[in-house]
Design a protein around this motif. Structure first.
Motif, short mmCIF file in Angstrom:
data_model
loop_
_atom_site.label_atom_id
_atom_site.label_comp_id
_atom_site.label_asym_id
_atom_site.label_seq_id
_atom_site.Cartn_x
_atom_site.Cartn_y
_atom_site.Cartn_z
N ALA A 54 1.24 -1.17 0.17
CA ALA A 54 0.56 -0.28 0.17
C ALA A 54 0.32 1.07 -0.12
N ARG A 55 1.82 0.81 0.90
CA ARG A 55 3.02 2.02 0.61
C ARG A 55 3.51 2.30 -0.45
N LEU A 56 4.33 1.73 -1.07
CA LEU A 56 4.63 2.02 -2.40
C LEU A 56 3.55 2.15 -3.37
N GLN A 57 2.64 2.16 -3.22
CA GLN A 57 1.59 1.87 -4.43
C GLN A 57 1.74 3.49 -3.75
N LYS A 58 0.90 4.49 -2.72
CA LYS A 58 0.92 5.40 -2.37
C LYS A 58 2.14 6.27 -2.47
N LYS A 59 3.20 6.60 -2.40
CA LYS A 59 3.91 6.80 -2.52
C LYS A 59 4.62 7.06 -3.54
N LEU A 60 4.94 5.69 -4.71
CA LEU A 60 5.67 6.06 -6.13
C LEU A 60 4.11 5.99 -7.20
N ASN A 61 2.87 6.36 -6.85
CA ASN A 61 1.73 6.70 -7.66
C ASN A 61 1.64 5.31 -8.52
N VAL A 62 2.50 4.18 -8.50
CA VAL A 62 1.77 2.78 -8.98
C VAL A 62 0.75 1.56 -8.51
N SER A 63 0.49 0.75 -9.76
CA SER A 63 -0.47 0.23 -9.59
C SER A 63 -0.04 -1.08 -8.37
N LEU A 64 -1.10 -2.21 -7.79
CA LEU A 64 -0.64 -2.96 -7.24
C LEU A 64 0.35 -4.18 -7.94
N GLN A 65 -0.27 -4.29 -8.82
CA GLN A 65 0.56 -4.86 -9.72
C GLN A 65 2.48 -4.36 -9.75
N LYS A 66 2.67 -3.18 -10.44
CA LYS A 66 3.71 -2.87 -9.88
C LYS A 66 4.80 -2.84 -9.05
N ALA A 67 3.64 -2.40 -7.62
CA ALA A 67 4.36 -2.58 -6.40
C ALA A 67 5.35 -3.76 -5.88
N GLN A 68 3.55 -5.06 -6.72
CA GLN A 68 4.34 -6.43 -6.15
C GLN A 68 5.46 -6.68 -7.37
N GLU A 69 5.68 -6.20 -8.38
CA GLU A 69 6.78 -6.29 -8.83
C GLU A 69 8.42 -5.94 -8.33
N TYR A 70 7.90 -5.18 -7.81
CA TYR A 70 9.46 -3.94 -6.78
C TYR A 70 9.27 -5.01 -5.64
N LEU A 71 8.47 -5.10 -4.85
CA LEU A 71 8.95 -6.14 -3.61
C LEU A 71 9.01 -7.45 -3.80
N TYR A 72 8.59 -7.98 -5.23
CA TYR A 72 9.72 -9.48 -5.37
C TYR A 72 11.18 -8.98 -5.81
N ALA A 73 10.98 -8.12 -6.85
CA ALA A 73 12.62 -8.04 -7.16
C ALA A 73 13.61 -7.85 -5.41
N TYR A 74 13.10 -7.24 -5.12
CA TYR A 74 13.85 -7.20 -3.80
C TYR A 74 14.22 -7.88 -3.46
N ARG A 75 12.76 -8.86 -2.32
CA ARG A 75 13.08 -10.31 -2.46
C ARG A 75 14.26 -10.84 -2.91
N LYS A 76 14.14 -10.52 -4.41
CA LYS A 76 14.78 -11.95 -4.87
C LYS A 76 16.64 -10.99 -5.26
N GLN A 77 16.45 -9.92 -4.93
CA GLN A 77 18.39 -9.52 -4.57
C GLN A 77 18.55 -9.51 -3.62
N ASN A 78 17.94 -9.83 -2.60
CA ASN A 78 18.27 -9.96 -1.53
C ASN A 78 18.07 -11.59 -0.65
N ALA A 79 18.07 -11.85 -1.26
CA ALA A 79 17.22 -13.84 -1.13
C ALA A 79 19.09 -14.30 -0.16
#
Length: 376
Positions: free
Chosen positions: A351-376
């Motif tokens: 929700a914070r990603l969507q609000k702060k970056l003005n992006v869709s839920l889909q895009k926010a999930q992509e950012y979260l997924y990419a972050y997890r993969k990078q920090n796995a």
């Protein structure tokens, strides 16, 4: 049974339309009617996950350059490499000439003489070239190393010292192996693994720091040591040549380098709003007709992933999208990390990603997924 390639094709030809994608699958009996057997929410989850997966597959199939690769490729250019070294070491005076530089993997001229120990050096460094300057009777050699740093490294002097020391050690080992096979050496020469007249190639390393925070780490070995005042004079120091990309007084002559550091100064500025800095950077690229290699390098230093084909094909539109995506990825990382620090749930972070970056839920999930993969 459909192969993965056919399913991928169904997704690609659905043009982002969830309903069309599932209709194509249902026709093949791979997905039942979502109205009867699944909720809209579960379908949405399946579709979003597949979008992220497919995006990764498409990236792998295109000419996509990772951030560190983009930056390394930029500094492979001899004109740009010589210019940054002259700016850092000689206050902009053109002491090092581009035509004097050769990549360490070259197959030409006198560099071949030092090929054996050079190969291992290349693997350990970001960018490394050898400067060969002809003299009246011989040629002078200097090894020039360039290291990029995204984060503050509090042991950087020790790290650079390690790079340089390993370069000298490799030269010594190579020289010693040759001397051990020679006859007629004195006892001291044999035990030393070198003659008194043997000399090694000097190495100079520059570190470019691309981070947003001001560098507060040590810039010399002394800065890492707790030295009693009475002993300070006797403890050998090792200084590093550090450049803060966002704040420097470099005298640059190469236009690409000028544009690169001007853009980084804008984007890494610790004052002003993110959107304002981004728009200022985009305006600069348009006004100065900045080379695409520079734009890619700027995005690379900001830790973004760049689709080279899209950038080349879309012109200014691609330029804008690169800055937009690069900034969003950096902002997303900060939002996610802060969310984790405060123990927020995944839903709250999205929700914070969507609000702060003005992006869709889909895009926010992509950012979260990419972050997890990078920090796995």
């Amino acid at each position: 049974m459909l192969c993965q390639k056919q399913i991928d094709n169904f997704f690609d030809t659905s043009y982002g339309n969830k309903e069309i994608f599932f209709i194509k699958l249902r026709v093949q009996g791979l997905h039942k009617n979502p109205v009867k057997t699944a909720s809209a929410k579960s379908d949405e989850t399946i579709f979003l996950k597949y979008q992220v997966y497919r995006k990764e597959q498409l990236y792998m199939g295109k000419k996509v350059l990772k951030a560190d690769t983009v930056v390394k490729n930029y500094w492979r250019n001899n004109e740009q490499f010589a210019d940054i070294f002259n700016a850092v070491l000689f206050n902009g005076n053109k002491v090092i000439k581009p035509e004097e530089l050769e990549d360490m993997d070259t197959e030409e001229s006198l560099v071949l003489e030092h090929k054996e120990y050079i190969q291992s050096i290349v693997a350990a460094r970001d960018n490394v070239k050898i400067r060969k300057k002809s003299t009246t009777y011989d040629a002078e050699f200097v090894i020039l190393g360039l290291e990029g740093q995204e984060c503050i490294h509090y042991a950087m002097p020790l790290r650079v010292m390690g790079y340089d020391c390993s370069t000298y050690k490799k030269q010594y080992d190579d020289n010693a192996a040759k001397r051990k096979k020679e006859k007629g050496l004195t006892e001291d020469e044999y035990l030393s693994g070198m003659k008194k007249t043997d000399k090694f190639i000097p190495v100079i390393t520059i570190v470019i720091y691309y981070g947003e925070k001001p560098w507060d780490g040590a810039v010399s070995l002394h800065g890492m040591l707790n030295i009693p005042k009475a002993m300070e004079t006797f403890v050998n120091d090792y200084k590093i040549h550090l450049v803060e990309a966002g704040k420097n007084n470099l005298v640059l002559h190469n236009v690409n380098n000028q544009d690169l550091f001007n853009l980084l100064e804008i984007l890494l500025s610790r004052s002003g709003r993110t959107d304002g800095k981004k728009e200022k950077a985009i305006d600069y690229t348009r006004k100065h007709k900045v080379d695409k290699a520079v734009i890619m390098t700027v995005a690379g230093t900001m830790n973004g992933k760049i689709d080279y084909n899209e950038l080349i094909g879309e012109g200014e539109k691609g330029m804008v999208s690169v800055f937009q995506e690069t900034w969003n990825e950096g902002e997303a990382k900060g939002i996610i990390e802060m969310g984790h620090d405060f123990g927020l749930s995944e839903e709250d972070i999205l929700a914070r990603l969507q609000k702060k970056l003005n992006v869709s839920l889909q895009k926010a999930q992509e950012y979260l997924y990419a972050y997890r993969k990078q920090n796995a």
